[in-house]
Design an enzyme around this catalytic site. Structure first.
Site: not given
Ligand code: NAD
Ligand code: TYD
Length: 351
Positions: A38, A62, A86-87, A132-134, A157, A159-161
């Site tokens: 994506t 998936i 979707e993250s 996620t902790d969310e 987001y 809610a889906s996780k």
């Molecule tokens: P990201 O958005 O960077 O990567 C998601 C990946 O999933 C992408 O490569 C995308 O192409 C792929 N993808 C999306 N929809 C798909 C589908 N339908 N089929 C196959 N592949 C698909 O996300 P991230 O930040 O690397 O997060 C990865 C995981 O970790 C997620 O499950 C997220 O909920 C979890 N997580 C993220 C954070 C964070 O801070 N980023 C923290 C805690 C948990």
């Molecule tokens: P983000 O990186 O989107 O992570 P999450 O919402 O999953 O915690 O955002 C981190 C924090 O920063 C969140 O409190 C929202 C805030 N934020 C801004 O203030 N400005 C921005 O442009 C973005 C993307 C996030």
């Protein structure tokens, strides 16, 4: 091969770090990276491992049941590390159904195929769901999220996780599918798509563009270096107890505005600008709808039971992250074209 692992979402931010760690650390594991590529998936995240003999990339979705069924048949996986999702919270507010489809339905399709293909012998198999902790909702000024904290998701987001986590536990309890979950705090580090706070701010500061801070910048997040998360996933995958949940976090809480000021200071130093220059770019913008006030993880269980701890102090990790973005301009230019531009215009220009 000693093990055959499916890693989903391996072309994304965290997934690419997990793939890199497993491919290099376990040459006797076959690692299949399944990713739909994506807007958030980028094979340039994995150029250093793409030719390793134990690494295979499969492009696919998936949510595509027959494709996932064929993949399990083809590779006979004995483990799944599921990161595809979707993250981004702001995108989930714009388009919740896309999150329900990938995060809920996609996880259910994977679980169902693991169950189907592993039903004759569950022993030695593992479905590891990265969450996620969310899912725990929003904290006030006090307290931490524990593994026993009730789920209280408040964005499409989260809610889906949360829903996907419940399906994982439902498959564990109902079908005895060997499963484990980890719930991690906000990650930062290299290869992070520049629509999340830290890479977006780095990108904008570098280009002298406004750094958008939502509301008053008082929301608090608990930041963990992505390589430490990948190490935690390795530890939990190999030593975690089936049916358990592990919280992952760095005991590293930052108010958004304080984090942005620290980042501005580092950027001024790195770019040779007089101190205070980048901070002038800080721009307060309309708050996110339903913006969770504070996240803070208590990762004591993971530390006490499995011996994991974060390896880096935040200031050091942030400086490494800035260095990476400044050294990898081509990567950044490639990912900031296309869909990202459309998203950026819709999210910020109308404010
Ligand atoms: P990201 O958005 O960077 O990567 C998601 C990946 O999933 C992408 O490569 C995308 O192409 C792929 N993808 C999306 N929809 C798909 C589908 N339908 N089929 C196959 N592949 C698909 O996300 P991230 O930040 O690397 O997060 C990865 C995981 O970790 C997620 O499950 C997220 O909920 C979890 N997580 C993220 C954070 C964070 O801070 N980023 C923290 C805690 C948990
Ligand atoms: P983000 O990186 O989107 O992570 P999450 O919402 O999953 O915690 O955002 C981190 C924090 O920063 C969140 O409190 C929202 C805030 N934020 C801004 O203030 N400005 C921005 O442009 C973005 C993307 C996030």
């Amino acid at each position: 091969m000693k093990r055959k692992l499916l890693i989903t979402g391996g072309a994304g931010f965290i997934g690419s770090h997990v793939v890199r760690l497993f491919v290099n650390k376990y040459p006797d594991y076959q690692i299949v990276n399944l990713d739909a590529l994506t807007y958030a998936g980028n094979l340039e995240n994995l150029t250093d491992v793409k030719d390793q003999p134990n690494y295979i990339f499969e492009k696919g979705d998936i949510t595509d049941e027959s494709f996932i069924d064929d993949l399990f048949e083809k590779y006979q996986f004995d483990g799944v590390i599921h990161l595809a999702a979707e993250s981004h919270v702001d995108r989930s507010i714009m388009d919740p159904l896309a999150f329900i489809k990938t995060n809920v339905l996609g996880t259910a399709v994977l679980l169902n195929n693991a169950r189907k293909h592993w039903k004759d012998k569950m022993d030695g198999k593992l479905f590891y769901h990265v969450s996620t902790d969310e899912v725990y909702g929003s904290l006030g000024e006090e307290g931490f999220f524990l593994e026993t904290t009730p789920y209280d998701p408040r964005s499409p987001y989260s809610a889906s996780k949360a829903s996907s986590d419940h399906f994982v536990m439902a498959y564990y309890h109902t079908y005895h599918l060997p499963a484990v979950i980890s719930n991690c705090s906000n990650n930062y580090g290299s290869h992070h798509f520049p629509e999340k706070l830290i890479p977006l701010a780095i990108h904008n500061i570098k280009n002298n563009k406004p750094v958008p801070v939502y509301g008053k910048g008082e929301n608090i997040r608990d930041w963990l270096f992505v390589n430490d998360h990948a190490r935690a996933i390795d530890t939990i995958f190999h030593h975690g107890k089936i049916g358990e949940t592990y919280n992952v976090g760095g005991f590293n809480e930052w108010k958004n505005i304080d984090l942005i000021h620290l980042l501005c200071k580092i950027m001024d130093q790195k770019l040779g600008r007089p101190e205070g220059t980048s901070a002038q770019l800080i721009t307060y913008v309309k708050d996110r709808a339903g913006h969770d006030l504070r996240y803070a993880i208590d990762a004591t269980k993971l530390n006490k039971e499995l011996g994991w701890e974060p390896s880096l102090q935040f200031e050091e990790g942030l400086e490494k992250t800035v260095d990476w973005y400044l050294e990898n301009e081509t990567w950044l230019n490639h990912v900031t074209s296309g869909d990202y531009q459309n998203y950026y215009n819709e999210q910020y220009q109308k404010r």
